[in-house]
Design an enzyme around this catalytic site. Structure first.
Site, PDB file in Angstrom:
ATOM      1  N   LEU A 104     118.399  18.103 -10.445  1.00  0.00           N
ATOM      2  CA  LEU A 104     119.390  19.168 -10.253  1.00  0.00           C
ATOM      3  C   LEU A 104     118.833  20.324  -9.403  1.00  0.00           C
ATOM      4  O   LEU A 104     119.354  21.437  -9.425  1.00  0.00           O
ATOM      5  CB  LEU A 104     119.908  19.675 -11.604  1.00  0.00           C
ATOM      6  CG  LEU A 104     120.656  18.623 -12.431  1.00  0.00           C
ATOM      7  CD1 LEU A 104     121.136  19.216 -13.752  1.00  0.00           C
ATOM      8  CD2 LEU A 104     121.856  18.036 -11.667  1.00  0.00           C
ATOM      9  N   GLY A 105     117.771  20.033  -8.674  1.00  0.00           N
ATOM     10  CA  GLY A 105     117.299  20.988  -7.665  1.00  0.00           C
ATOM     11  C   GLY A 105     116.439  22.112  -8.203  1.00  0.00           C
ATOM     12  O   GLY A 105     116.272  23.124  -7.521  1.00  0.00           O
ATOM     13  N   SER A 107     113.216  22.412  -8.475  1.00  0.00           N
ATOM     14  CA  SER A 107     112.061  22.737  -7.643  1.00  0.00           C
ATOM     15  C   SER A 107     112.492  23.407  -6.322  1.00  0.00           C
ATOM     16  O   SER A 107     111.889  24.410  -5.914  1.00  0.00           O
ATOM     17  CB  SER A 107     111.254  21.456  -7.444  1.00  0.00           C
ATOM     18  OG  SER A 107     110.817  21.315  -6.162  1.00  0.00           O
ATOM     19  N   ALA A 109     115.317  25.112  -5.788  1.00  0.00           N
ATOM     20  CA  ALA A 109     115.849  26.449  -6.098  1.00  0.00           C
ATOM     21  C   ALA A 109     114.693  27.418  -6.354  1.00  0.00           C
ATOM     22  O   ALA A 109     114.745  28.581  -5.946  1.00  0.00           O
ATOM     23  CB  ALA A 109     116.780  26.382  -7.303  1.00  0.00           C
ATOM     24  N   ASP A 149     117.937  19.720  -0.009  1.00  0.00           N
ATOM     25  CA  ASP A 149     118.064  20.466  -1.268  1.00  0.00           C
ATOM     26  C   ASP A 149     117.855  21.970  -1.041  1.00  0.00           C
ATOM     27  O   ASP A 149     118.663  22.789  -1.494  1.00  0.00           O
ATOM     28  CB  ASP A 149     117.043  19.958  -2.304  1.00  0.00           C
ATOM     29  CG  ASP A 149     117.360  18.545  -2.790  1.00  0.00           C
ATOM     30  OD1 ASP A 149     118.274  17.914  -2.229  1.00  0.00           O
ATOM     31  OD2 ASP A 149     116.686  18.084  -3.726  1.00  0.00           O
TER      32      ASP A 149
HETATM   33  C1  MEV Z   1     116.285  14.607  -4.002  1.00  0.00           C
HETATM   34  O1  MEV Z   1     117.081  15.585  -4.635  1.00  0.00           O
HETATM   35  C2  MEV Z   1     116.995  14.042  -2.821  1.00  0.00           C
HETATM   36  C3  MEV Z   1     116.241  12.981  -2.038  1.00  0.00           C
HETATM   37  O2  MEV Z   1     117.156  12.534  -1.028  1.00  0.00           O
HETATM   38  C4  MEV Z   1     114.990  13.519  -1.389  1.00  0.00           C
HETATM   39  C5  MEV Z   1     115.242  14.490  -0.235  1.00  0.00           C
HETATM   40  O3  MEV Z   1     116.329  14.553   0.315  1.00  0.00           O
HETATM   41  O4  MEV Z   1     114.275  15.189   0.124  1.00  0.00           O
HETATM   42  C6  MEV Z   1     115.889  11.790  -2.893  1.00  0.00           C
END
Ligand code: MEV
Length: 314
Positions: A104-105, A107, A109, A149
């Site tokens: 859920l992002g 790291s 964020a 992200d």
């Molecule tokens: C991780 O939230 C998303 C991935 O596509 C990795 C990235 O985009 O860096 C798995």
């Protein structure tokens, strides 16, 4: 003086993993945020307080010497300290309501909010600048990041990455997030997909083309207010994620359980654990808790239109 910045967590609606290999992706910021507060100290140290513990290292320490999860903070602190004399120490405090290690992002964020907070001690900044350095910070723990992200955590709303233009969807997406409670490592999952690509070059390239086509169809579905197609595309995307082997029995069983109440569902983020998102009809929301095992957490995701926010306090 304190410098306080916050940034939202995120979900990936379409395109995770393939985005690392150059395809587009659709992401949205969610209404769970991390707040980072930074202040100068006279201790000659960089101190980081977080729910994962406390780190205190001499001001001259290299980020490579810090434990994994603390590296982005030491990297960002060093970057500012090295270009500003007369700094005797920094204290950085992280408060988060984003679950850690479940896609859920959290790291990203943290990297965005920390960049905003630490840089804000020294100067005014622009979102472009914060995005650039937050991606550098994220690379200290996950060198292959696509940057998608950090981008949505910086700008907020729903975007079709690599564009930062917000998608103004016409229908209300009733998105349910279900946490498998299995933590994962994005770095390991991305490395696994790299291996899949090495061993199945032609098929992987076909899957990237299929993902690109699927995302174009999703954008059209959103313009046409067509929730049914949107849901079907989620399930189609899940098939591609199954094929690149980032799913597992727990995630498949959660997706299976939600089938009767959802228009579509899929992994969100790196997979191998983490969370599943499902597009659920309003009238079915009440049924959800009875369908899932008791040890799984679920909640409705609201799209957060606000990206990184920052203020200074006395
Ligand atoms: C991780 O939230 C998303 C991935 O596509 C990795 C990235 O985009 O860096 C798995």
């Amino acid at each position: 003086m304190k410098s306080i910045a916050s940034a939202p967590g995120k979900i990936i609606l379409f395109g995770e993993h393939f985005v690392v290999h150059g395809t587009k992706a659709i992401l949205a910021a969610i209404n769970k945020r991390v707040t980072v507060t930074s202040a100068f100290t006279d201790n000659n140290t960089i101190k980081v307080n977080s729910e994962l513990g406390t780190l205190e290292v001499p001001i001259s320490s290299l980020y490579e010497e810090a434990k994994g999860e603390f590296r982005p903070f030491v990297y960002l602190a060093n970057k500012m300290i090295n270009s500003n004399q007369n700094v005797n120490g920094l204290e950085i405090t992280i408060d988060s309501d984003i679950p850690v290690g479940v896609g859920l992002g959290s790291s990203s964020a943290c990297c965005v909010a920390a960049a905003g907070s630490i840089f804000g001690l020294f100067k005014e900044w622009s979102s472009e600048e914060i995005l650039k350095i937050s991606i550098e910070a994220e690379k200290t723990i996950f060198p292959d990041t696509s940057g998608a992200d950090c981008t949505v955590c910086t700008y907020g709303g729903m975007i079709e990455y690599p564009s930062i233009e917000k998608i103004g969807n016409t229908f209300d997406l009733n998105l349910l997030i279900t946490n498998s409670m299995i933590p994962h490592s994005t770095k390991n999952s991305v490395e696994k997909v790299n291996k899949f690509k090495e061993n199945n070059e032609e098929r992987f390239s076909q899957l990237c083309d299929l993902e690109t086509k699927l995302i174009d169809e999703v954008i059209t579905a959103m313009k046409d207010n067509d929730t049914t197609t949107f849901g079907l595309k989620m399930s189609e995307n899940q098939k591609y994620l199954e094929e690149i082997q980032v799913s597992n029995d727990t995630l498949r069983s959660m997706i299976g359980s939600l089938k009767e109440v959802s228009l579509g569902s899929k992994i969100t983020g790196a997979g191998d654990g983490g969370c599943v998102i499902a597009l659920v009809r309003d009238e079915n929301m009440d049924k959800v808790p009875t369908l899932l095992p008791k040890d799984k957490e679920c909640f409705s995701a609201k799209i957060d239109t606000k990206g990184v926010e920052w203020k200074r306090e006395k």
